[in-house]
Design an enzyme around this catalytic site. Structure first.
Site, PDB file in Angstrom:
ATOM      1  N   GLU A   2       0.833  -1.214   0.000  1.00 13.87           N
ATOM      2  CA  GLU A   2       0.000   0.000   0.000  1.00 13.87           C
ATOM      3  C   GLU A   2       0.864   1.259   0.000  1.00 13.87           C
ATOM      4  OE1 GLU A   2      -1.381   1.884   3.313  1.00 13.87           O
ATOM      5  OE2 GLU A   2      -0.992   0.276   4.737  1.00 13.87           O
ATOM      6  N   LYS A  11      -3.903  -1.377  14.150  1.00 10.44           N
ATOM      7  CA  LYS A  11      -3.145  -0.353  14.870  1.00 10.44           C
ATOM      8  C   LYS A  11      -3.607  -0.270  16.328  1.00 10.44           C
ATOM      9  CE  LYS A  11      -3.586   2.403  11.329  1.00 10.44           C
ATOM     10  NZ  LYS A  11      -3.388   1.726  10.048  1.00 10.44           N
TER      11      LYS A  11
HETATM   12  N1  PSU Z   1      -0.236   0.677   8.603  1.00 15.07           N
HETATM   13  C1  PSU Z   1       0.778   1.457   9.010  1.00 15.07           C
HETATM   14  N2  PSU Z   1       0.671   2.814   8.784  1.00 15.07           N
HETATM   15  C2  PSU Z   1      -0.428   3.370   8.141  1.00 15.07           C
HETATM   16  C3  PSU Z   1      -1.500   2.535   7.731  1.00 15.07           C
HETATM   17  C4  PSU Z   1      -1.349   1.194   7.979  1.00 15.07           C
HETATM   18  O1  PSU Z   1       1.766   0.955   9.562  1.00 15.07           O
HETATM   19  O2  PSU Z   1      -0.465   4.588   7.934  1.00 15.07           O
HETATM   20  C5  PSU Z   1      -2.704   3.130   6.994  1.00 15.07           C
HETATM   21  C6  PSU Z   1      -3.349   2.073   6.118  1.00 15.07           C
HETATM   22  O3  PSU Z   1      -3.390   2.586   4.816  1.00 15.07           O
HETATM   23  C7  PSU Z   1      -4.744   1.887   6.660  1.00 15.07           C
HETATM   24  C8  PSU Z   1      -5.033   3.265   7.151  1.00 15.07           C
HETATM   25  O4  PSU Z   1      -5.654   1.438   5.687  1.00 15.07           O
HETATM   26  O5  PSU Z   1      -3.793   3.616   7.818  1.00 15.07           O
HETATM   27  C9  PSU Z   1      -6.257   3.301   8.044  1.00 15.07           C
HETATM   28  O6  PSU Z   1      -6.772   4.594   8.035  1.00 15.07           O
HETATM   29  P1  PSU Z   1      -8.283   4.850   8.518  1.00 15.07           P
HETATM   30  O7  PSU Z   1      -8.258   4.535   9.989  1.00 15.07           O
HETATM   31  O8  PSU Z   1      -8.556   6.299   8.231  1.00 15.07           O
HETATM   32  O9  PSU Z   1      -9.145   3.922   7.721  1.00 15.07           O
END
Ligand code: PSU
Ligand code: MN
Length: 308
Positions: free
Chosen positions: A28, A162
């Site tokens: 990604e 996360k």
């Molecule tokens: N994993 C990481 N760092 C990130 C992300 C994932 O180590 O920045 C990103 C991914 O792209 C994931 C996003 O889909 O954070 C989630 O964001 P949100 O909570 O707005 O969906």
């Protein structure tokens, strides 16, 4: 207006690898554009691609440039995603407006998984998934990653979700949505920066071949085209100190609330706060987790390719 006939656009290398049934790993780009500080982010993007190659695979970093979704970026395209501060964050639902507007954006897990599966890729590596936020009862903030993975046939190697999230609630959502979760060499769900979130997982696998066997069983069963989450813990030696983690996370959550940070901005805000408050230690743990995931994804992809 870009032509929307053959999308996503595959790099020549990725197309050739797919034709020859060689291992390909989707990566990604939101983690590069919005999850990591500049200029380290470009180095990391290049390093992750090199890790896939070192395992005999072909990397396919995914992003949207000038309204065109690409699977497999060249050097200049990766540099743009890493360096251009105007790069947007694109979830799955943002893809159509971004294409129509000719916009440039990095793809989150949901958008990357969607485009990867459309291109015929089966394995994807990231850091930590999005999920259910801690104040969900007030904000209803749940990452679009979860629902998209419930209807996309792809294997995602991640270090759990996360740790800024409500991890038990996220695991519950994954169960409700019917997304399979296996721990890699562990019966505990990993905690992103931490090796363990303390939550149990129902299934444990120990090798890339075992992961490929689960993938084969998914295909044999047919049925809902859902994802497989391979939850791969960061090695304990490289995790963030758990006490430090809990302390700085509580502060970051409080600050986010006080500053009224909402929506797409929440995750980048909290990750950035943690990097600052730990003097970079959370960044190192994050990177260690991502590296391990990319390496494992390349091995899973190779095991999968070997069964085809
Ligand atoms: N994993 C990481 N760092 C990130 C992300 C994932 O180590 O920045 C990103 C991914 O792209 C994931 C996003 O889909 O954070 C989630 O964001 P949100 O909570 O707005 O969906
Ligand atoms: Mn969100």
């Amino acid at each position: 207006m870009p032509q929307h006939t053959a999308i996503p656009v595959l790099s020549e290398e990725v197309r050739e690898a797919l034709d020859r049934r060689l291992p390909v790993v989707a990566l990604e780009s939101t983690i590069i554009a919005h999850g990591l500080p500049r200029p380290r982010n470009l180095q990391v993007g290049e390093e992750l691609e090199a890790l896939v190659r070192a395992e005999g695979g072909v990397p396919a970093t995914i992003a949207v440039l000038d309204g065109v979704p690409y699977v497999g970026l060249d050097k200049a395209q990766l540099e743009r995603i890493a360096g251009d501060t105007a790069v947007r964050k694109l979830g799955h639902r943002d893809l159509a407006p971004a294409l129509a507007a000719g916009a440039t954006g990095a793809t989150t897990v949901s958008a990357t998984a969607f485009l990867a599966a459309r291109a015929g890729l089966r394995v994807f590596a990231t850091g930590g998934l999005g999920g259910v936020h801690r104040d969900w009862t007030l904000t209803q903030d749940e990452s679009a990653d979860l629902a998209l993975l419930a209807r996309t046939r792809i294997t995602v190697v991640c270090a759990g979700v996360k740790s800024i999230l409500d991890v038990p609630a996220t695991l519950q959502r994954l169960e409700t949505l019917g997304v399979a979760v296996v721990g890699y060499g562990t019966d505990r769900f990993p905690g992103f920066y931490l090796s363990s979130s303390g939550e149990p997982v129902d299934w444990t696998v120990h090798s890339p071949r075992e992961v490929a066997a689960v993938m084969a069983a998914q295909e044999a069963l047919g049925g809902p085209e859902s994802a497989l989450l391979v939850a791969n813990p960061v090695p304990e030696a490289e995790q963030l100190d758990p006490d430090l983690h809990d302390r700085v996370l509580a502060e970051a959550l409080e600050l986010g609330r006080a500053e009224g940070v909402t929506g797409q901005a929440v995750t980048p805000f909290l990750l950035d706060r943690l990097v600052r408050a730990t003097g970079g230690a959370s960044l190192e743990a994050n990177l260690a987790a991502v590296r391990g995931n990319v390496r494992l994804a390349a091995r899973v992809s190779a095991a999968w390719a070997a069964t085809r």
